[in-house]
Scaffold this active site. Structure first.
Site, PDB file in Angstrom:
ATOM      1  N   LYS A  65       0.860  -1.182   0.000  1.00  0.00           N
ATOM      2  CA  LYS A  65       0.000   0.000   0.000  1.00  0.00           C
ATOM      3  C   LYS A  65       0.893   1.228   0.000  1.00  0.00           C
ATOM      4  O   LYS A  65       1.713   1.422   0.895  1.00  0.00           O
ATOM      5  CB  LYS A  65      -0.897  -0.035   1.245  1.00  0.00           C
ATOM      6  CG  LYS A  65      -1.726   1.196   1.523  1.00  0.00           C
ATOM      7  CD  LYS A  65      -2.600   1.625   0.375  1.00  0.00           C
ATOM      8  CE  LYS A  65      -3.597   0.569  -0.071  1.00  0.00           C
ATOM      9  NZ  LYS A  65      -4.448   1.005  -1.191  1.00  0.00           N
ATOM     10  N   ASN A  81      -3.210   4.434  -4.604  1.00  0.00           N
ATOM     11  CA  ASN A  81      -4.566   4.985  -4.653  1.00  0.00           C
ATOM     12  C   ASN A  81      -4.636   6.309  -5.406  1.00  0.00           C
ATOM     13  O   ASN A  81      -5.312   7.258  -4.971  1.00  0.00           O
ATOM     14  CB  ASN A  81      -5.160   5.135  -3.248  1.00  0.00           C
ATOM     15  CG  ASN A  81      -5.564   3.799  -2.651  1.00  0.00           C
ATOM     16  OD1 ASN A  81      -4.983   3.346  -1.665  1.00  0.00           O
ATOM     17  ND2 ASN A  81      -6.539   3.148  -3.240  1.00  0.00           N
TER      18      ASN A  81
HETATM   19  O1  GKR Z   1      -6.971  -0.017   4.188  1.00  0.00           O
HETATM   20  O2  GKR Z   1      -5.960   1.913   3.987  1.00  0.00           O
HETATM   21  C1  GKR Z   1      -6.494   0.907   3.522  1.00  0.00           C
HETATM   22  C2  GKR Z   1      -6.580   0.785   2.027  1.00  0.00           C
HETATM   23  O3  GKR Z   1      -5.952   1.857   1.425  1.00  0.00           O
HETATM   24  C3  GKR Z   1      -8.013   0.703   1.578  1.00  0.00           C
HETATM   25  O4  GKR Z   1      -8.756   1.769   2.089  1.00  0.00           O
HETATM   26  C4  GKR Z   1      -8.141   0.687   0.087  1.00  0.00           C
HETATM   27  O5  GKR Z   1      -9.488   0.851  -0.254  1.00  0.00           O
HETATM   28  O6  GKR Z   1      -7.089  -1.508   0.146  1.00  0.00           O
HETATM   29  C5  GKR Z   1      -7.768  -0.597  -0.563  1.00  0.00           C
HETATM   30  C6  GKR Z   1      -7.253  -0.459  -1.992  1.00  0.00           C
HETATM   31  O7  GKR Z   1      -6.791  -1.443  -2.536  1.00  0.00           O
HETATM   32  O8  GKR Z   1      -7.380   0.602  -2.590  1.00  0.00           O
HETATM   33 MG    MG Z   2      -6.485  -0.373  -4.411  1.00  0.00          MG
END
Ligand code: GKR
Ligand code: MG
Length: 445
Positions: free
Chosen positions: A207, A237
């Protein structure tokens, strides 16, 4: 005429569980996450269970479904779910943006609350017909095992806050590490080793959206160096601009198997147009859970050749919708995958049964569950072993709810002063006055 059992009771339980101080574009995870559970009883005395995202609005929508569900025959489950989609409470204030800019307050409009009821009905129907849920979806069970990836996160130092994040003593390397800070490439490689050791996963997703893109790529390089056979992916993201994403990713072609939502809508161009340009410029396959979250968005994503892998989270698409999406993607030479947010073990079973019904070469499944492993609400919780989840040889979801644990997760929820996800509170300890900015990694202000 033979009749299927009738639903005699439906209960909705908002619940909470513990989390680490995980970092992403939206900030820092709070010490808790919330979910909503549905528990149905039928006239044979069976129990059916389902789980969906947390928050008061989703809870209200689920409660509005009760009169539409109780008294109905489980064999009629598709029509019951349809009646919820059209007749249940509609959460107000939807601006139609979806989560293309990752606004957490929009998540509730993307989530299909009725998935929790769909799942619980399928659990009951599976028990009645003595079939696993995946055999009731799409064209039936396509695989016995679901490959999952190791979902790695930057983790902040919780000691910089006075929030009650949990600590874990003892256990294996993963149990100790998952509650500790991990901000350097070395610490992330250590995290990956611990995940692999415990769960046997072969592939990793990091992430991103936390540090400068270049710095995050150092971590990706270190992970690939430590695990040369792994498929490695980073998901900022959409934090990077198109130019930035192209420049950061171009040298990473041999390292990244694919990249998830590297950039998003900008300068008057839609997210789908921008990702399509990114793909043309880099040739790197793209995955998304931000710009293809429903059929209309999927249509435009496919037409503009913006993505290769659609992470069709069943909580966004319903279980039947996600499988239908998987069938279309497979027929059209694309790939199905699954997005996740923090969740309990019922959602782990939702992901596994949905993935088991998707045909073709699906990508390793996302799940946050490794961060929650041990906070089970069920008995016989599905496990990730040797990198896969085996579909149990039992009817329905194959797991049994433990009401004592549900009630204590519900008691924890009731003690919380807020019930919607809030990643700002933790972040403000690190950077005073911090606010979400979809264009800037969370630690860059
Ligand atoms: O859990 O912080 C998190 C993720 O960033 C989540 O909110 C995302 O929606 O895991 C997710 C993603 O793949 O974008
Ligand atoms: Mg994602």
């Amino acid at each position: 005429m033979a009749k299927s059992p009738v639903v005699t009771d439906m209960k909705v339980y908002p619940v909470a569980g513990y989390d680490s101080m995980l970092m992403s574009l939206t900030g820092a995870h709070a010490p808790w996450f919330t979910r909503n559970l549905v528990i149905l009883k039928d006239s044979l005395g069976n129990t059916g269970i389902g789980e969906v995202h947390g928050g008061a609005d989703i809870c209200k929508a689920l409660e509005s479904y009760i009169p539409l569900v109780v008294g109905q025959e489980i064999g009629n489950y598709k029509n019951i779910v349809k009646s919820l989609t059209y007749g249940g409470y509609k959460i107000k204030g939807n601006d139609g943006q979806g989560i293309q800019l990752l606004s957490l307050s929009n998540l509730k409009f993307i989530v299909h609350a009725e998935t929790a009821v769909e799942c619980a009905l399928l659990d009951l129907l599976g028990k009645f017909l003595e079939l696993p849920v995946c055999s009731l979806l799409g064209d039936g069970k396509q695989r016995d095992e679901i490959v999952t990836l190791g979902y790695l996160f930057y983790v902040s130092d919780k000691g910089r806050t006075d929030l009650p994040y949990i600590e874990e003593q003892g256990g294996d390397a993963w149990q100790r590490l998952r509650r500790k800070a991990a901000m350097t490439p070395e610490e992330l490689v250590e995290q990956a080793h611990a995940v692999k050791e415990r769960y046997g996963v072969k592939d990793f997703k990091l992430k991103g959206g936390v540090l400068r893109g270049e710095d995050e790529m150092e971590a990706v390089r270190a992970i690939k160096k430590a695990f040369p056979d792994a498929r490695v992916n980073i998901d900022p993201n959409g934090a990077w601009s198109l130019d930035e994403a192209v420049s950061i990713c171009t040298n990473m072609k041999d390292i990244l198997t694919y990249v998830e939502d590297p950039c998003k809508a900008e300068k008057g161009f839609s997210g789908r147009e921008v990702l399509s340009e990114f793909k043309m410029a880099t040739g790197i396959p793209v995955a998304t859970n931000m710009i293809a979250t429903d059929w209309r968005q999927l249509h435009h994503s496919i037409v503009s050749k913006a993505v290769d892998i659609v992470l069709a989270d069943p909580h966004f698409w319903t279980m039947n919708g996600s499988v239908r999406c998987g069938q279309v993607l497979n027929d059209w030479g694309m790939t199905w995958g699954c997005h996740s947010n923090n969740h309990f073990d019922i959602s782990l079973a939702i992901f596994a049964h949905t993935a088991a019904a998707c045909p073709g070469n699906i990508t390793a499944m996302d799940t946050h569950w490794i961060w929650q492993d041990g906070q089970d609400l069920c008995r016989d919780t599905l496990k990730i072993k040797n990198g896969v989840i085996k579909i149990p040889d039992r009817p329905g979801l194959g797991i049994d709810i433990d009401m004592e644990r549900v009630l204590s997760a519900n008691a924890l929820y009731n003690k919380l002063s807020y019930h919607d996800r809030n990643d700002e509170i933790g972040m403000q300890y690190l950077i005073p006055g911090w606010q979400f900015d979809p264009n800037s990694p969370c630690l860059i202000r």
